[in-house]
Design a protein around this motif. Structure first.
Motif, PDB file in Angstrom:
ATOM      1  N   ARG A 110       0.841  -1.190   0.000  1.00 52.06           N
ATOM      2  CA  ARG A 110       0.000   0.000   0.000  1.00 52.06           C
ATOM      3  C   ARG A 110       0.874   1.237   0.000  1.00 52.06           C
ATOM      4  NH1 ARG A 110      -3.725   0.061   4.914  1.00 52.06           N
ATOM      5  NH2 ARG A 110      -4.614   1.814   3.811  1.00 52.06           N
ATOM      6  N   GLU A 111       1.940   1.235  -0.753  1.00 51.38           N
ATOM      7  CA  GLU A 111       2.881   2.347  -0.756  1.00 51.38           C
ATOM      8  C   GLU A 111       2.698   3.177  -2.022  1.00 51.38           C
ATOM      9  OE1 GLU A 111       6.457  -0.421  -2.464  1.00 51.38           O
ATOM     10  OE2 GLU A 111       6.222  -0.173  -0.322  1.00 51.38           O
ATOM     11  N   SER A 112       3.517   4.228  -2.145  1.00 43.04           N
ATOM     12  CA  SER A 112       3.372   5.145  -3.272  1.00 43.04           C
ATOM     13  C   SER A 112       3.644   4.459  -4.608  1.00 43.04           C
ATOM     14  CB  SER A 112       4.277   6.361  -3.105  1.00 43.04           C
ATOM     15  OG  SER A 112       5.632   5.964  -3.072  1.00 43.04           O
ATOM     16  N   GLU A 113       4.505   3.456  -4.636  1.00 39.74           N
ATOM     17  CA  GLU A 113       4.762   2.737  -5.893  1.00 39.74           C
ATOM     18  C   GLU A 113       3.501   2.016  -6.371  1.00 39.74           C
ATOM     19  OE1 GLU A 113       7.508  -0.901  -7.568  1.00 39.74           O
ATOM     20  OE2 GLU A 113       8.198   0.213  -5.809  1.00 39.74           O
ATOM     21  N   ALA A 114       2.757   1.426  -5.447  1.00 42.15           N
ATOM     22  CA  ALA A 114       1.507   0.755  -5.803  1.00 42.15           C
ATOM     23  C   ALA A 114       0.480   1.777  -6.284  1.00 42.15           C
ATOM     24  CB  ALA A 114       0.968  -0.024  -4.608  1.00 42.15           C
ATOM     25  N   ALA A 115       0.401   2.923  -5.624  1.00 46.17           N
ATOM     26  CA  ALA A 115      -0.528   3.976  -6.041  1.00 46.17           C
ATOM     27  C   ALA A 115      -0.143   4.511  -7.415  1.00 46.17           C
ATOM     28  CB  ALA A 115      -0.548   5.106  -5.018  1.00 46.17           C
ATOM     29  N   ARG A 116       1.150   4.693  -7.659  1.00 46.12           N
ATOM     30  CA  ARG A 116       1.612   5.181  -8.964  1.00 46.12           C
ATOM     31  C   ARG A 116       1.275   4.169 -10.060  1.00 46.12           C
ATOM     32  NH1 ARG A 116       6.744   5.913  -7.924  1.00 46.12           N
ATOM     33  NH2 ARG A 116       7.379   3.934  -8.821  1.00 46.12           N
ATOM     34  N   THR A 117       1.445   2.894  -9.784  1.00 43.71           N
ATOM     35  CA  THR A 117       1.088   1.851 -10.739  1.00 43.71           C
ATOM     36  C   THR A 117      -0.399   1.902 -11.060  1.00 43.71           C
ATOM     37  OG1 THR A 117       2.844   0.425  -9.897  1.00 43.71           O
ATOM     38  CG2 THR A 117       1.080  -0.642 -11.139  1.00 43.71           C
ATOM     39  N   PHE A 118      -1.208   2.114 -10.023  1.00 41.31           N
ATOM     40  CA  PHE A 118      -2.655   2.174 -10.227  1.00 41.31           C
ATOM     41  C   PHE A 118      -3.036   3.398 -11.066  1.00 41.31           C
ATOM     42  CE2 PHE A 118      -7.072   2.707  -8.392  1.00 41.31           C
ATOM     43  CZ  PHE A 118      -7.609   1.669  -9.124  1.00 41.31           C
ATOM     44  N   PHE A 119      -2.446   4.566 -10.742  1.00 40.36           N
ATOM     45  CA  PHE A 119      -2.714   5.771 -11.541  1.00 40.36           C
ATOM     46  C   PHE A 119      -2.268   5.590 -12.988  1.00 40.36           C
ATOM     47  CE2 PHE A 119      -2.868   8.386  -7.518  1.00 40.36           C
ATOM     48  CZ  PHE A 119      -4.168   8.830  -7.717  1.00 40.36           C
ATOM     49  N   LYS A 136      -7.215   9.835   3.157  1.00 44.39           N
ATOM     50  CA  LYS A 136      -5.990  10.543   3.564  1.00 44.39           C
ATOM     51  C   LYS A 136      -4.739   9.677   3.524  1.00 44.39           C
ATOM     52  CE  LYS A 136      -8.334  14.066   6.104  1.00 44.39           C
ATOM     53  NZ  LYS A 136      -7.862  15.394   6.124  1.00 44.39           N
ATOM     54  N   LEU A 137      -4.749   8.569   2.789  1.00 41.79           N
ATOM     55  CA  LEU A 137      -3.553   7.747   2.660  1.00 41.79           C
ATOM     56  C   LEU A 137      -2.482   8.551   1.936  1.00 41.79           C
ATOM     57  CD1 LEU A 137      -2.413   4.841   3.086  1.00 41.79           C
ATOM     58  CD2 LEU A 137      -3.115   4.380   0.739  1.00 41.79           C
ATOM     59  N   TRP A 138      -1.293   8.630   2.515  1.00 42.39           N
ATOM     60  CA  TRP A 138      -0.225   9.485   1.976  1.00 42.39           C
ATOM     61  C   TRP A 138       0.261   9.013   0.617  1.00 42.39           C
ATOM     62  CZ3 TRP A 138       4.360   7.177   0.897  1.00 42.39           C
ATOM     63  CH2 TRP A 138       4.594   5.944   1.490  1.00 42.39           C
ATOM     64  N   SER A 139       0.055   7.736   0.292  1.00 43.53           N
ATOM     65  CA  SER A 139       0.535   7.193  -0.983  1.00 43.53           C
ATOM     66  C   SER A 139      -0.095   7.888  -2.182  1.00 43.53           C
ATOM     67  CB  SER A 139       0.236   5.701  -1.063  1.00 43.53           C
ATOM     68  OG  SER A 139       0.856   5.017  -0.009  1.00 43.53           O
ATOM     69  N   TYR A 140      -1.350   8.306  -2.046  1.00 40.52           N
ATOM     70  CA  TYR A 140      -2.013   8.993  -3.162  1.00 40.52           C
ATOM     71  C   TYR A 140      -1.303  10.305  -3.495  1.00 40.52           C
ATOM     72  CZ  TYR A 140      -6.040   5.880  -2.688  1.00 40.52           C
ATOM     73  OH  TYR A 140      -6.869   4.792  -2.643  1.00 40.52           O
ATOM     74  N   GLY A 141      -1.059  11.112  -2.481  1.00 39.85           N
ATOM     75  CA  GLY A 141      -0.393  12.394  -2.699  1.00 39.85           C
ATOM     76  C   GLY A 141       0.991  12.230  -3.292  1.00 39.85           C
ATOM     77  N   ALA A 142       1.740  11.238  -2.798  1.00 39.56           N
ATOM     78  CA  ALA A 142       3.087  10.992  -3.322  1.00 39.56           C
ATOM     79  C   ALA A 142       3.021  10.565  -4.784  1.00 39.56           C
ATOM     80  CB  ALA A 142       3.770   9.914  -2.483  1.00 39.56           C
ATOM     81  N   ALA A 143       2.067   9.714  -5.133  1.00 37.78           N
ATOM     82  CA  ALA A 143       1.943   9.260  -6.519  1.00 37.78           C
ATOM     83  C   ALA A 143       1.514  10.397  -7.436  1.00 37.78           C
ATOM     84  CB  ALA A 143       0.940   8.111  -6.605  1.00 37.78           C
ATOM     85  N   ILE A 144       0.625  11.259  -6.970  1.00 37.62           N
ATOM     86  CA  ILE A 144       0.177  12.404  -7.782  1.00 37.62           C
ATOM     87  C   ILE A 144       1.337  13.361  -8.025  1.00 37.62           C
ATOM     88  CG2 ILE A 144      -1.295  14.459  -7.734  1.00 37.62           C
ATOM     89  CD1 ILE A 144      -3.471  12.681  -6.438  1.00 37.62           C
ATOM     90  N   ARG A 145       2.176  13.577  -7.003  1.00 37.24           N
ATOM     91  CA  ARG A 145       3.346  14.450  -7.179  1.00 37.24           C
ATOM     92  C   ARG A 145       4.361  13.852  -8.153  1.00 37.24           C
ATOM     93  NH1 ARG A 145       2.276  15.129  -1.760  1.00 37.24           N
ATOM     94  NH2 ARG A 145       3.788  13.557  -1.122  1.00 37.24           N
ATOM     95  N   GLU A 146       4.452  12.529  -8.205  1.00 34.14           N
ATOM     96  CA  GLU A 146       5.418  11.876  -9.083  1.00 34.14           C
ATOM     97  C   GLU A 146       4.986  11.841 -10.554  1.00 34.14           C
ATOM     98  OE1 GLU A 146       6.381   7.989  -7.648  1.00 34.14           O
ATOM     99  OE2 GLU A 146       6.913   8.723  -5.664  1.00 34.14           O
TER     100      GLU A 146
END
Length: 169
Positions: A110-119, A136-146
């Protein structure tokens, strides 16, 4: 002896369309479709169904693509931990503003890499949304910034306790 050519039966397009619809809509083999058509009194071989598929499937796909409704410009995303075989996984889900499921993804993390893959999967299939609703999971914000393509998108984080993201939950 007669000079007549052998009779070739031509099926109406409605039968061809029905056979292809069965084949593509349900997890059926061409032999399964053959048996279902025989149950309706239509005798056709699985080789014929294969030929129909080769010839008409691109046309059918194009027709279905034009019938598909436009997806909304507001995405609601959520993730939940689910046990699979005794191991916890993250199930990432996305729906549009109309409640239409956009995608599901099962990940080990459930980390930013998984969120980035999903996006990335979502953006490969759909246009960039105007608004993204997440918890409010922080992974979403990190993936959006990336992902630079998501920088102009409005990101609304909703409180899980308020059930504001209940379109997906």
């Amino acid at each position: 002896m007669s000079d007549r050519k052998p009779y070739r039966h031509r099926f109406p397009l409605s039968i061809v369309g029905y056979a292809l619809w069965l084949y593509h809509r349900f997890p059926l083999s061409q032999r399964d479709v053959q048996e279902l058509l025989q149950g309706c009194g239509i005798t056709v071989s699985h080789e014929t169904i294969c030929q129909w598929n080769i010839k008409f499937a691109p046309l059918l796909t194009e027709q279905l693509r034009h019938r598909e409704p436009r997806r909304g410009s507001r995405w609601h995303l959520d993730e939940v931990c689910v046990p699979v075989g005794g191991v916890k996984h993250g199930l990432w889900r996305a729906v549009d503003e109309h409640g239409t499921v956009l995608d599901l993804l099962l990940q080990h993390h459930r980390e930013s890499e998984a969120a980035r893959t999903f996006f990335t999967r979502l953006l490969g299939e759909y246009e960039v949304p105007e608004v993204i609703h997440t918890d409010k999971l922080w992974s979403y914000g990190a993936a959006i910034r990336e992902l630079p393509v998501l920088h102009p998108v409005e990101h609304i984080q909703v409180a899980r306790a308020a059930h504001c993201n209940n379109l997906i939950e």
